[in-house]
Write an enzyme that holds these catalytic residues in place. Structure first.
Site: not given
Ligand SMILES: *Cc1c(COP(=O)(O)O)cnc(C)c1O
Length: 359
Positions: A102, A171, A195
């Site tokens: 990511w 993030d 999540k």
């Molecule tokens: C799942 C995830 C993403 C991607 O998220 P989307 O909503 O599918 O764009 C980005 N960063 C992290 C840390 C993630 O766990």
């Protein structure tokens, strides 16, 4: 009704009571004679849901007054682009710390707007760890520093956040609201909801107001943070059902006694599974180094691929869902987000011990 043991990495388990409330309210929300999905986003009923969700999040995280909370779409992935588009000018540098796929993706997007620099990376170590403070060389004139607080695919998590003099951006898609944090250390926090916060479709951004003043010009309206802060995230139609669900998840977080309790609970849950790994004498091999272990995504392998396949097959038969590792790395992964019950983790730990005895 049979609910499975859900270890999905995302979208993932939601609290059962939240789903039941949504079910009860589905066709007649708040005596409006309509579903929340059928209400105008300009109606009083929706506005209350919207504003309460923002206020709840502000309270739970103790978000200071000089921060805005906004709801966007496009997932965390759109944030990879929006951050450099808004805050990285062509002649400027931005620091990225690479701790997994990511963060790599976030860095790639930034190349379209300026000069992102990987100021630390644990790729050579197969992303098994988070870099220590002395392994990171920050640039004092960087536009910002970007980190991924929890690495969903590799199962690592920052235990202590880095200190920098430039705006820190995180993030937090896979560990938001999993423990108390000091929001004031960050200039911007973002997370896709699917999540720890609710269903997919809404992305939460917590942004310090002074950062907005550094916004580049010539940005499309819908990709500019200030469009959302000026209009309380109601410039256009927001994902109303997702925001409603987020609000219900936040009520549930409050009912758990807040983030201290959630964190304690998450530690106890993860310990069950990490203990099963650590006490297996090498039958299960954890991917992450111990000091960098995530409380949200527990990654491990078995001695050989045949055995691993057998493990996943038998686990599936026993009602465990989502234990396959990410398609890019393989192995096994148990995602133990906030809404995954202790009993579900206990069931997995017990199954792991039994499977080992049998094989
Ligand atoms: C799942 C995830 C993403 C991607 O998220 P989307 O909503 O599918 O764009 C980005 N960063 C992290 C840390 C993630 O766990």
């Amino acid at each position: 009704m049979k609910r499975v043991f859900n270890f999905n990495a995302g979208p993932s388990a939601l609290p059962l009571e939240v789903l039941q409330t949504a079910q009860e309210q589905l066709v007649n929300f708040n005596n409006t004679g309509m579903s929340i999905m059928e209400l105008s986003h300009r109606s009083k009923d929706f506005e209350q849901v919207h504003n309460e969700a923002i206020e709840r999040l502000r309270k739970i995280y103790a978000v200071p007054d000089n921060y805005e909370i906004i709801f966007l779409q496009g997932g965390a992935s759109l944030q990879f682009s929006m951050i450099p588009m808004n805050f990285l000018q062509p002649n400027k540098q931005a620091d990225y710390i690479l701790t997994g796929v990511w963060s790599e993706k976030a860095l790639e997007e930034a190349k379209l707007f300026g000069t992102p620099v990987a100021v630390a990376s644990t790729k050579d170590n197969h992303y098994k760890n988070i870099p220590t403070a002395n392994q990171i060389r920050f640039n004092n004139d960087a536009a910002y520093v970007h980190i991924t607080s929890n690495n969903t695919i590799y199962g690592t998590q920052w235990q202590e956040f880095p200190t920098t003099t430039v705006p820190l951006i995180a993030d937090m898609s896979s560990d938001i609201l999993s423990k108390p944090i000091d929001v004031s250390k960050f200039a911007l926090i973002y997370a896709g909801a699917q999540k720890n916060l609710g269903p997919s479709g809404v992305t939460v951004v917590i942004i310090r107001k002074d950062l907005l003043e550094k916004t580049s010009s010539n940005i499309p309206t819908m990709l500019k943070y200030s469009t959302f802060t000026y209009n309380n995230s109601l410039y256009n139609t927001p994902p109303t059902f997702g925001i409603y669900m987020l609000g219900e998840v936040l009520k549930w977080v409050e009912k758990q006694g807040g983030l201290e309790n959630i964190a304690e609970h998450n530690e106890a849950k993860a310990k069950l599974i990490y203990d099963a790994i650590d006490e297996s004498g090498g039958f299960y091999i954890g991917h992450a180094e111990k000091e960098s272990r995530s409380l949200m995504n527990i990654t491990f392998r078995l001695a050989d691929e045949e055995l691993e396949k057998q493990f996943l097959t038998e686990a599936k038969e026993m009602g465990f869902v989502g234990l396959n590792g990410h398609r890019s790395v393989g192995g096994c992964r148990a995602s133990t987000y906030n809404a995954v019950p202790y009993e579900t983790c206990k069931a997995l730990a017990d199954f792991m011990i039994k499977f080992q005895a049998k094989h």
